[in-house]
Design a protein around this motif. Structure first.
Motif, PDB file in Angstrom:
ATOM      1  N   GLU A   1      -2.942   5.469 -14.667  1.00 15.78           N
ATOM      2  CA  GLU A   1      -2.496   5.312 -13.288  1.00 15.78           C
ATOM      3  C   GLU A   1      -1.881   3.945 -12.997  1.00 15.78           C
ATOM      4  O   GLU A   1      -1.473   3.668 -11.869  1.00 15.78           O
ATOM      5  CB  GLU A   1      -3.661   5.554 -12.318  1.00 15.78           C
ATOM      6  CG  GLU A   1      -4.754   4.486 -12.343  1.00 15.78           C
ATOM      7  CD  GLU A   1      -5.823   4.733 -13.397  1.00 15.78           C
ATOM      8  OE1 GLU A   1      -6.914   4.147 -13.273  1.00 15.78           O
ATOM      9  OE2 GLU A   1      -5.549   5.505 -14.343  1.00 15.78           O
TER      10      GLU A   1
ATOM     11  N   ARG B   1       0.589   0.917 -12.393  1.00 22.07           N
ATOM     12  CA  ARG B   1       1.992   0.820 -11.962  1.00 22.07           C
ATOM     13  C   ARG B   1       2.685  -0.240 -12.807  1.00 22.07           C
ATOM     14  O   ARG B   1       2.138  -1.330 -13.007  1.00 22.07           O
ATOM     15  CB  ARG B   1       2.090   0.443 -10.494  1.00 22.07           C
ATOM     16  CG  ARG B   1       1.569   1.441  -9.449  1.00 22.07           C
ATOM     17  CD  ARG B   1       1.716   2.869  -9.828  1.00 22.07           C
ATOM     18  NE  ARG B   1       1.497   3.761  -8.703  1.00 22.07           N
ATOM     19  CZ  ARG B   1       0.509   4.638  -8.639  1.00 22.07           C
ATOM     20  NH1 ARG B   1      -0.383   4.722  -9.628  1.00 22.07           N
ATOM     21  NH2 ARG B   1       0.398   5.461  -7.616  1.00 22.07           N
TER      22      ARG B   1
ATOM     23  N   GLN C   1       7.742   2.638 -13.278  1.00 19.82           N
ATOM     24  CA  GLN C   1       8.176   2.935 -11.912  1.00 19.82           C
ATOM     25  C   GLN C   1       9.476   2.240 -11.509  1.00 19.82           C
ATOM     26  O   GLN C   1      10.188   2.720 -10.649  1.00 19.82           O
ATOM     27  CB  GLN C   1       7.065   2.545 -10.917  1.00 19.82           C
ATOM     28  CG  GLN C   1       5.942   3.545 -10.804  1.00 19.82           C
ATOM     29  CD  GLN C   1       5.029   3.530 -12.007  1.00 19.82           C
ATOM     30  OE1 GLN C   1       4.920   2.525 -12.684  1.00 19.82           O
ATOM     31  NE2 GLN C   1       4.391   4.652 -12.292  1.00 19.82           N
TER      32      GLN C   1
ATOM     33  N   ARG D   1       5.526  -0.993  -2.149  1.00 12.37           N
ATOM     34  CA  ARG D   1       5.548   0.437  -2.459  1.00 12.37           C
ATOM     35  C   ARG D   1       4.435   0.798  -3.439  1.00 12.37           C
ATOM     36  O   ARG D   1       3.781   1.839  -3.321  1.00 12.37           O
ATOM     37  CB  ARG D   1       6.917   0.840  -3.025  1.00 12.37           C
ATOM     38  CG  ARG D   1       8.063   0.700  -2.039  1.00 12.37           C
ATOM     39  CD  ARG D   1       9.262   1.547  -2.469  1.00 12.37           C
ATOM     40  NE  ARG D   1       9.762   1.183  -3.785  1.00 12.37           N
ATOM     41  CZ  ARG D   1      10.684   0.230  -3.990  1.00 12.37           C
ATOM     42  NH1 ARG D   1      11.169  -0.450  -2.948  1.00 12.37           N
ATOM     43  NH2 ARG D   1      11.115  -0.035  -5.201  1.00 12.37           N
ATOM     44  N   PHE D   2       4.241  -0.081  -4.444  1.00 10.48           N
ATOM     45  CA  PHE D   2       3.163   0.146  -5.402  1.00 10.48           C
ATOM     46  C   PHE D   2       1.813   0.231  -4.697  1.00 10.48           C
ATOM     47  O   PHE D   2       1.005   1.113  -4.956  1.00 10.48           O
ATOM     48  CB  PHE D   2       3.131  -0.980  -6.437  1.00 10.48           C
ATOM     49  CG  PHE D   2       4.146  -0.849  -7.535  1.00 10.48           C
ATOM     50  CD1 PHE D   2       4.999   0.236  -7.605  1.00 10.48           C
ATOM     51  CD2 PHE D   2       4.260  -1.825  -8.514  1.00 10.48           C
ATOM     52  CE1 PHE D   2       5.927   0.365  -8.617  1.00 10.48           C
ATOM     53  CE2 PHE D   2       5.175  -1.712  -9.545  1.00 10.48           C
ATOM     54  CZ  PHE D   2       6.026  -0.622  -9.583  1.00 10.48           C
TER      55      PHE D   2
ATOM     56  N   GLU E   1       1.135   0.908  -1.546  1.00 11.78           N
ATOM     57  CA  GLU E   1       1.015   2.099  -0.705  1.00 11.78           C
ATOM     58  C   GLU E   1       0.672   3.336  -1.548  1.00 11.78           C
ATOM     59  O   GLU E   1      -0.183   4.136  -1.165  1.00 11.78           O
ATOM     60  CB  GLU E   1       2.324   2.330   0.056  1.00 11.78           C
ATOM     61  CG  GLU E   1       2.570   1.310   1.162  1.00 11.78           C
ATOM     62  CD  GLU E   1       3.949   1.462   1.789  1.00 11.78           C
ATOM     63  OE1 GLU E   1       4.685   2.398   1.376  1.00 11.78           O
ATOM     64  OE2 GLU E   1       4.304   0.643   2.660  1.00 11.78           O
ATOM     65  N   SER E   2       1.318   3.460  -2.690  1.00  7.68           N
ATOM     66  CA  SER E   2       1.042   4.632  -3.540  1.00  7.68           C
ATOM     67  C   SER E   2      -0.353   4.558  -4.149  1.00  7.68           C
ATOM     68  O   SER E   2      -1.034   5.581  -4.285  1.00  7.68           O
ATOM     69  CB  SER E   2       2.102   4.748  -4.638  1.00  7.68           C
ATOM     70  OG  SER E   2       2.012   3.658  -5.541  1.00  7.68           O
TER      71      SER E   2
ATOM     72  N   ASP F   1      -2.923   3.047  -2.743  1.00 13.45           N
ATOM     73  CA  ASP F   1      -3.839   3.343  -1.635  1.00 13.45           C
ATOM     74  C   ASP F   1      -3.976   4.847  -1.441  1.00 13.45           C
ATOM     75  O   ASP F   1      -5.089   5.373  -1.285  1.00 13.45           O
ATOM     76  CB  ASP F   1      -3.327   2.713  -0.335  1.00 13.45           C
ATOM     77  CG  ASP F   1      -3.521   1.204  -0.298  1.00 13.45           C
ATOM     78  OD1 ASP F   1      -4.336   0.695  -1.100  1.00 13.45           O
ATOM     79  OD2 ASP F   1      -2.859   0.546   0.513  1.00 13.45           O
ATOM     80  N   GLU F   2      -2.838   5.534  -1.459  1.00 14.70           N
ATOM     81  CA  GLU F   2      -2.848   6.975  -1.239  1.00 14.70           C
ATOM     82  C   GLU F   2      -3.540   7.708  -2.389  1.00 14.70           C
ATOM     83  O   GLU F   2      -4.334   8.625  -2.184  1.00 14.70           O
ATOM     84  CB  GLU F   2      -1.397   7.474  -1.095  1.00 14.70           C
ATOM     85  CG  GLU F   2      -1.275   8.950  -0.750  1.00 14.70           C
ATOM     86  CD  GLU F   2      -1.819   9.264   0.634  1.00 14.70           C
ATOM     87  OE1 GLU F   2      -2.282  10.402   0.839  1.00 14.70           O
ATOM     88  OE2 GLU F   2      -1.787   8.362   1.502  1.00 14.70           O
ATOM     89  N   GLU F   3      -3.243   7.268  -3.598  1.00 14.91           N
ATOM     90  CA  GLU F   3      -3.771   7.940  -4.790  1.00 14.91           C
ATOM     91  C   GLU F   3      -5.281   7.779  -4.921  1.00 14.91           C
ATOM     92  O   GLU F   3      -5.983   8.665  -5.405  1.00 14.91           O
ATOM     93  CB  GLU F   3      -3.073   7.377  -6.034  1.00 14.91           C
ATOM     94  CG  GLU F   3      -3.401   8.096  -7.321  1.00 14.91           C
ATOM     95  CD  GLU F   3      -2.576   7.531  -8.462  1.00 14.91           C
ATOM     96  OE1 GLU F   3      -3.157   6.837  -9.316  1.00 14.91           O
ATOM     97  OE2 GLU F   3      -1.363   7.780  -8.495  1.00 14.91           O
TER      98      GLU F   3
END
Length: 537
Positions: free
Chosen positions: A76, A78, A100, A119-120, A122-123, A125-127
């Motif tokens: 996972e 980035r 990425q 952006r990294f 945010e992704s 956090d969501e993941e």
């Protein structure tokens, strides 16, 4: 905060990104910067980054190889690739690794990377939103267990043991004193801390790395061992064993300690020395042993690097012994001064060998030895400064702060040698080679202005001399051109700053009056044979 690892052999890029991006404001932590893929991989195995920013073309291991290895252990992660290359095959390989983003350094704006990092985050956090609680609880459990062990052992050592039975119940949680077992305590000392700390971003990271390696080596070892951190420079190992005629716990523990030494050096490039106590079957006995070990500064001071020794009972000092070393002060000062003035040849190692051998033989109190050494060094610097116009590298306060942090005779010897070399280099680059007043004044002028740009015309004007005449005079008297002399003095000063301060390469570059860091690094490498980072490492 998410952890970011920055890897690039282009030092200006590392300095630019590490210092211009406000990592904490982005919710990120810059866990480390590395100059090649292999060094980054060694650190990543101990603590994986959440975000990897790496160059492609680097020595030992390139960025694509590093990305592949990191991806295997942490899918996972980035990854952003920085490169001077815009060839299509690099982008293809990066895409196959599910990188990425791919940024060209030639046109890199730090703000572009800031947007990418947002952006990294945010992704990530969501993941991680769904499984955050479980992973956090698991992490805290391991972290809390280590902290509980450390806090428990410190309380055990420093507070009264009011209830041995209650403490035995707590100790059983860590596998101590089970089923009639005894405990053999060992105190571990981190060697060369002054240099080791430069390779880790913080004491906490160093402590974490050592703890990980220790626990991994101890897992499944015979005899069973428990690692407990005490502070960044010392820790404890508690070996459990069954008392009896079969086996020798001291020999078995020594074999285990050698394995630990080997692994720590291989993985972290650090050395440890050990002092073993005596086996005990009771909490009272263990408490006494640990307290005595912490109080054994003298035995620790005289340990050789990598030595494994048994604890010795402290000896009462012979009457007047603490002053005996200062009885030899004048002789030592004279011998070293003669060497540094060039009247006895290059014998500084021989003389320091002689005095270190005498100190080791007589076993003077560590604080007396450090006071004697500090006074010796300060007096040498002051005397040679007045005689040779050699600019003092450090203030008395700075030297005192450095020596307080030294806890072994080998480390003190290395510290003294480095400063003697610094004095010798400054003296060799100074005005001692010339008797002409103009040249001596020019050298002194330079030594007092190493933090600024110095030109030949500027110094010639200061001396009220024609520039061409001054240039020829300086070359005739010193055997080197004025520009070569200034450069040499600045590079020697750079070595002193790299050896004795925490300043970054960029900060040292500015302190020495260079406005182009790449030029400074190339000049330093031409002078020293290695880059500033390699010299410090």
């Amino acid at each position: 905060m998410y952890k970011v690892m920055l890897v690039d052999d282009d030092y200006p890029v590392i300095e630019l990104l590490s210092e211009s991006i406000r990592w904490e404001e982005l919710g990120l932590c810059l866990m480390g910067t590395h100059e090649n893929g292999w060094n980054a991989w060694e650190h990543a195995r101990l603590e994986m980054p959440d975000i990897l920013i790496t160059d492609i073309g680097m020595p030992r291991m390139n960025g694509l190889e590093l990305s592949s290895l990191v991806k295997e252990l942490k899918p996972e992660v980035r990854i952003a690739i920085l490169s001077c290359h815009n060839e299509f095959q690099y982008a293809q390989q990066a895409m196959r690794l599910n990188v990425q983003d791919y940024l060209l350094k030639d046109a890199l704006d730090p703000e572009d990377l800031v947007q990418l990092l947002r952006r990294f985050k945010e992704s990530l956090d969501e993941e991680t939103k769904t499984g955050w609680e479980n992973s956090r609880i698991k992490h805290l459990f391991g972290e809390t267990r280590e902290l509980r062990k450390e806090r428990s052992i410190k309380n055990f050592i420093h507070q009264p043991l009011l209830s041995p039975e209650k403490w035995m119940d707590e100790a059983a949680e860590y596998g101590l004193f089970q089923n009639g077992e005894c405990c053999l305590p060992v105190i571990a000392y981190l060697e060369d801390y002054r240099h080791v700390k430069y390779r880790f971003s913080s004491d906490q990271t160093l402590h974490f790395a050592v703890c990980n390696v220790m626990n991994e080596v101890l897992d499944g070892m015979k005899p069973r061992g428990l690692y407990i951190g005490y502070n960044v420079k010392s820790s404890f190992l508690l070996f459990s064993y069954k008392p009896g005629l079969q086996g020798n716990i001291y020999a078995e523990a020594a074999a285990g300690l050698k394995m630990i030494q080997s692994t720590l050096f291989r993985v972290l490039k650090i050395q440890m020395s050990f002092i073993t106590g005596e086996g005990t079957g009771s909490p009272e006995g263990l408490k006494q042993q640990l307290g005595q070990m912490l109080a054994g500064e003298e035995q620790r001071f005289y340990l050789e690097q990598g030595e494994i020794a048994k604890r010795k009972s402290p000896q009462s000092p012979v009457s007047g012994q603490t002053n005996n070393l200062f009885a030899h002060y004048d002789q030592a000062s004279m011998e070293l001064r003669e060497v540094l003035l060039g009247r006895s040849g290059n014998l500084s190692h021989t003389i320091t060998d002689k005095w270190i051998a005498q100190i080791r033989q007589e076993k003077y109190a560590p604080e007396v030895v450090k006071d004697w050494t500090l006074k010796l060094l300060l007096d040498l610097k002051l005397k040679l400064h007045s005689l040779q116009s050699v600019r003092p590298a450090y203030s008395a306060d700075t030297l005192h702060k450095e020596i307080v942090d030294i806890d072994s005779l080998p480390a003190l010897r290395e510290w003294l040698d480095n400063h003697l070399k610094s004095i010798a280099r400054a003296k060799g680059a100074g005005a001692g080679a010339s008797k002409r007043a103009e040249v001596m004044e020019a050298c002194q002028y330079v030594s007092l202005r190493l933090g600024s740009r110095i030109s030949l015309d500027e110094v010639a004007d200061h001396l009220h001399l024609n520039s061409s005449y001054f240039s020829r005079l300086f070359k005739k008297e010193t055997g080197t051109t004025f520009i070569e002399y200034v450069t040499k003095l600045k590079m020697e000063r750079a070595k002193e700053l790299l050896d004795g301060t925490n300043s970054t390469v960029g900060e040292i570059c500015e302190q020495l009056g260079y406005d182009n860091q790449s030029y400074f690094i190339k000049t330093f490498k031409s002078h020293a044979g290695v880059t500033p980072v390699e010299y410090r490492g």
